[in-house]
Design a protein around this motif. Structure first.
Motif, short mmCIF file in Angstrom:
data_model
loop_
_atom_site.label_atom_id
_atom_site.label_comp_id
_atom_site.label_asym_id
_atom_site.label_seq_id
_atom_site.Cartn_x
_atom_site.Cartn_y
_atom_site.Cartn_z
N ALA A 38 -0.35 43.93 -12.58
CA ALA A 38 0.08 43.80 -11.18
C ALA A 38 -0.16 42.39 -10.67
O ALA A 38 0.61 41.88 -9.85
N GLY A 39 -1.23 41.74 -11.18
CA GLY A 39 -1.54 40.38 -10.77
C GLY A 39 -0.86 39.31 -11.59
O GLY A 39 -1.10 38.11 -11.38
N GLY A 40 -0.04 39.71 -12.57
CA GLY A 40 0.69 38.75 -13.39
C GLY A 40 -0.10 38.14 -14.51
O GLY A 40 0.39 37.26 -15.23
N LYS A 41 -1.33 38.60 -14.74
CA LYS A 41 -2.18 38.00 -15.77
C LYS A 41 -1.94 38.59 -17.16
O LYS A 41 -2.42 38.06 -18.16
N VAL A 42 -1.21 39.70 -17.22
CA VAL A 42 -0.81 40.32 -18.49
C VAL A 42 0.66 40.71 -18.38
O VAL A 42 1.11 41.16 -17.32
N VAL A 43 1.40 40.53 -19.46
CA VAL A 43 2.78 41.00 -19.52
C VAL A 43 2.94 41.94 -20.72
O VAL A 43 2.23 41.82 -21.71
N ILE A 44 3.86 42.89 -20.58
CA ILE A 44 4.29 43.71 -21.71
C ILE A 44 5.80 43.51 -21.83
O ILE A 44 6.57 44.19 -21.13
N PRO A 45 6.25 42.55 -22.63
CA PRO A 45 7.69 42.34 -22.78
C PRO A 45 8.33 43.57 -23.42
O PRO A 45 8.05 43.89 -24.57
N ALA A 46 9.16 44.27 -22.66
CA ALA A 46 9.70 45.55 -23.14
C ALA A 46 11.04 45.82 -22.45
O ALA A 46 11.12 46.58 -21.49
N ASN A 47 12.09 45.21 -22.97
CA ASN A 47 13.44 45.46 -22.47
C ASN A 47 13.78 46.93 -22.66
O ASN A 47 13.57 47.50 -23.73
N ARG A 48 14.32 47.54 -21.62
CA ARG A 48 14.65 48.97 -21.70
C ARG A 48 15.67 49.27 -22.78
O ARG A 48 15.79 50.41 -23.24
N GLN A 49 16.43 48.27 -23.21
CA GLN A 49 17.45 48.46 -24.24
C GLN A 49 16.87 48.41 -25.66
O GLN A 49 17.55 48.76 -26.62
N HIS A 50 15.62 47.94 -25.80
CA HIS A 50 14.98 47.83 -27.12
C HIS A 50 14.24 49.15 -27.37
O HIS A 50 13.04 49.29 -27.15
N THR A 51 14.99 50.13 -27.87
CA THR A 51 14.50 51.52 -27.90
C THR A 51 13.46 51.80 -28.97
O THR A 51 12.71 52.78 -28.86
N ASN A 52 13.40 50.99 -30.03
CA ASN A 52 12.43 51.25 -31.10
C ASN A 52 11.21 50.34 -31.00
O ASN A 52 10.47 50.16 -31.96
N LEU A 53 10.98 49.75 -29.82
CA LEU A 53 9.89 48.80 -29.64
C LEU A 53 8.53 49.48 -29.67
O LEU A 53 8.32 50.52 -29.05
N VAL A 149 23.00 34.64 -20.99
CA VAL A 149 21.72 35.28 -20.66
C VAL A 149 21.91 36.79 -20.50
O VAL A 149 21.13 37.59 -21.03
N GLU A 150 22.95 37.17 -19.78
CA GLU A 150 23.22 38.61 -19.55
C GLU A 150 23.49 39.32 -20.87
O GLU A 150 23.02 40.44 -21.10
N ARG A 151 24.21 38.67 -21.77
CA ARG A 151 24.52 39.28 -23.06
C ARG A 151 23.24 39.53 -23.86
O ARG A 151 23.06 40.58 -24.47
N HIS A 152 22.33 38.57 -23.87
CA HIS A 152 21.05 38.73 -24.58
C HIS A 152 20.25 39.89 -23.98
O HIS A 152 19.65 40.68 -24.71
N ALA A 153 20.26 39.98 -22.65
CA ALA A 153 19.54 41.06 -21.99
C ALA A 153 20.15 42.42 -22.35
O ALA A 153 19.43 43.38 -22.64
N GLU A 154 21.46 42.51 -22.33
CA GLU A 154 22.16 43.75 -22.70
C GLU A 154 21.81 44.18 -24.13
O GLU A 154 21.69 45.38 -24.41
N ASP A 155 21.64 43.21 -25.00
CA ASP A 155 21.37 43.52 -26.41
C ASP A 155 19.96 44.03 -26.64
O ASP A 155 19.67 44.58 -27.70
N GLY A 156 19.05 43.81 -25.69
CA GLY A 156 17.70 44.34 -25.82
C GLY A 156 16.61 43.31 -26.03
O GLY A 156 15.50 43.66 -26.43
N VAL A 157 16.90 42.04 -25.75
CA VAL A 157 15.89 40.99 -25.93
C VAL A 157 14.76 41.19 -24.93
O VAL A 157 14.99 41.39 -23.73
N ASP A 158 13.52 41.13 -25.40
CA ASP A 158 12.35 41.44 -24.58
C ASP A 158 11.87 40.26 -23.75
O ASP A 158 11.36 40.44 -22.64
#
Length: 433
Positions: A38-53, A149-158
């Protein structure tokens, strides 16, 4: 869904499944992890399109993570080899893979990579814009940059490295403060050239909210790229680097206001005595956002051995607050790395990360070393090999030089201090003849 991004969930007090997995892996209380996110000190990169992450966390109180770069280029266009490297990187326990492809069927490769990989995937859309659009750099439009950028996001880039912090003011700072190595960031140099050729502002800075729209939609973590990272120890901690870092701190707050997760990328080539100060500057100027460093390389004179110069710098950087290390291979500055180079780079980076985790007091880090030390005291070679960071290499070294006695090695033989101390302390007789 009740939330848009992992950060949005954290701010609402929601502990997501991804947070539960990361907390369990890191031996951290889920509520504390949520507060850090919540404070931005940790991230969990997890694109919703990357289903086997299999999600990983990056940031404060967590194990130092490592990233592996790969991808196809015009000079080395072999998708199958790069996919083989991907499988090897996963086997060697890399935490992330960045696809730096810049030529040919980049989307086909990226989709295969994401489908194959349970580890988080990063990209640099700027590279792909040049390779995919097949246009002169000057002629690429703002809309085309954002379509990539949008294409990469659609593909599931985290997570995506985007050089938002280099604006016209920073570019002017580069021109006024002569460097030995100018701009060495590939994406940064391309953006700098585009800005100069078109006499326009960096589109990713000028239209930053448009970028945030995409990242919020897919929950893509922005890795704010350091266009002005030093490419030599002479250029470290100079006005352009610091100016860009200040701007990235401002952009970080704007992203957090939209619940977009942020990492900050950092140097580069940095002399040992400047590393700690660089880590402190990032954490202060960028409000504690996770720091992702390229090395840093502590000397410029070791081509062919830059996995070592990088591991030295990476260990010091992570012990002083860096959260994420980008591996460097022996091929750095010379050519695209092959499979052997990649392995050397991964192991060197993992050693640096683990050494830093001991210094940070990360749960379980020192215990691994203690188990190895106990195996050495017991002269238990099978257990030592099992615990090694690279069991394959440890086993090969052991097997290629057999000792007279199985409970020694060919360095000391019967004079083995571990074996002899064990016998003496157990009240046994001793013969070293």
């Amino acid at each position: 869904m009740m939330y848009t991004t992992q950060m949005d969930a954290a701010k609402q007090g929601i502990i997501t499944e991804q947070m539960r997995i990361v907390a369990r892996e890191e031996s951290l209380e889920p509520g504390l992890l949520r507060e850090l996110m919540a404070g931005g000190k940790v991230v969990i990169p997890a694109n919703r399109q990357h289903t086997n992450l299999s999600p990983k966390g990056v940031g404060e109180k967590l194990r130092t993570k490592i990233n592996v770069n790969l991808g196809v280029s015009k000079d080395c266009y072999d998708m199958e080899l790069e996919l083989e490297k991907t499988q090897k990187a996963i086997e060697l326990k890399a935490d992330a893979i960045m696809d730096l492809s810049c030529y040919g069927k980049t989307r086909e490769f990226r989709r295969k990579l994401i489908e194959l990989s349970p580890v988080m995937i990063g990209t640099v859309p700027m590279y792909d814009a040049v390779g995919m659009l097949d246009k002169d750099l000057k002629d690429i439009t703002v809309d085309e940059f954002f379509s990539v950028v949008e294409r990469h996001a659609e593909d599931g880039v985290d997570f995506m490295t985007i050089h938002c912090g280099m604006n016209l003011q920073t570019a002017e700072r580069v021109k006024k403060n002569k460097r030995l190595t100018n701009i060495v960031s590939r994406g940064g140099s391309l953006l700098f050239a585009w800005m100069e050729l078109n006499k326009q502002e960096n589109p990713f800075y000028e239209y930053y909210d448009r970028l945030l729209d995409i990242c919020e939609k897919y929950d893509v973590t922005i890795s704010l790229g350091d266009a002005c990272r030093p490419g030599s120890i002479n250029d470290a901690t100079d006005p352009a680097q610091i100016e860009e870092l200040i701007t990235m701190g401002e952009l970080t707050k704007r992203a957090w206001a939209r619940n977009v997760q942020v990492m900050i990328e950092g140097p580069g080539h940095v002399a040992i005595n400047e590393i700690a100060a660089n880590m402190l500057l990032e954490k202060r100027l960028c409000h504690g956002a996770p720091f992702y460093v390229l090395g840093p390389l502590v000397t410029d004179v070791a081509p062919g051995y830059d996995h070592i110069t990088s591991a030295i710098g990476g260990a010091i950087a992570a012990a002083n607050g860096a959260d994420f290390l980008c591996y460097v291979t022996p091929a750095e500055h010379l050519r695209l790395p092959n499979l052997d180079d990649m392995k050397e780079g991964i192991i060197a980076s993992r050693i640096a990360a683990h050494a830093a985790d001991i210094a940070k007091g990360i749960p379980g880090a020192r215990e691994w070393d203690n188990q190895m030390s106990a195996a050495r005291a017991d002269v238990d070679f099978p257990r030592m090999i099992e615990l090694a960071i690279d069991p394959e290499k440890a086993r090969a070294y052991r097997e290629e030089s057999k000792p007279e006695c199985e409970d020694t090695c060919t360095m000391c033989g019967k004079m083995c201090p571990m074996k002899n101390m064990k016998k003496i302390l157990n009240g046994e007789d001793l013969s070293i003849i």
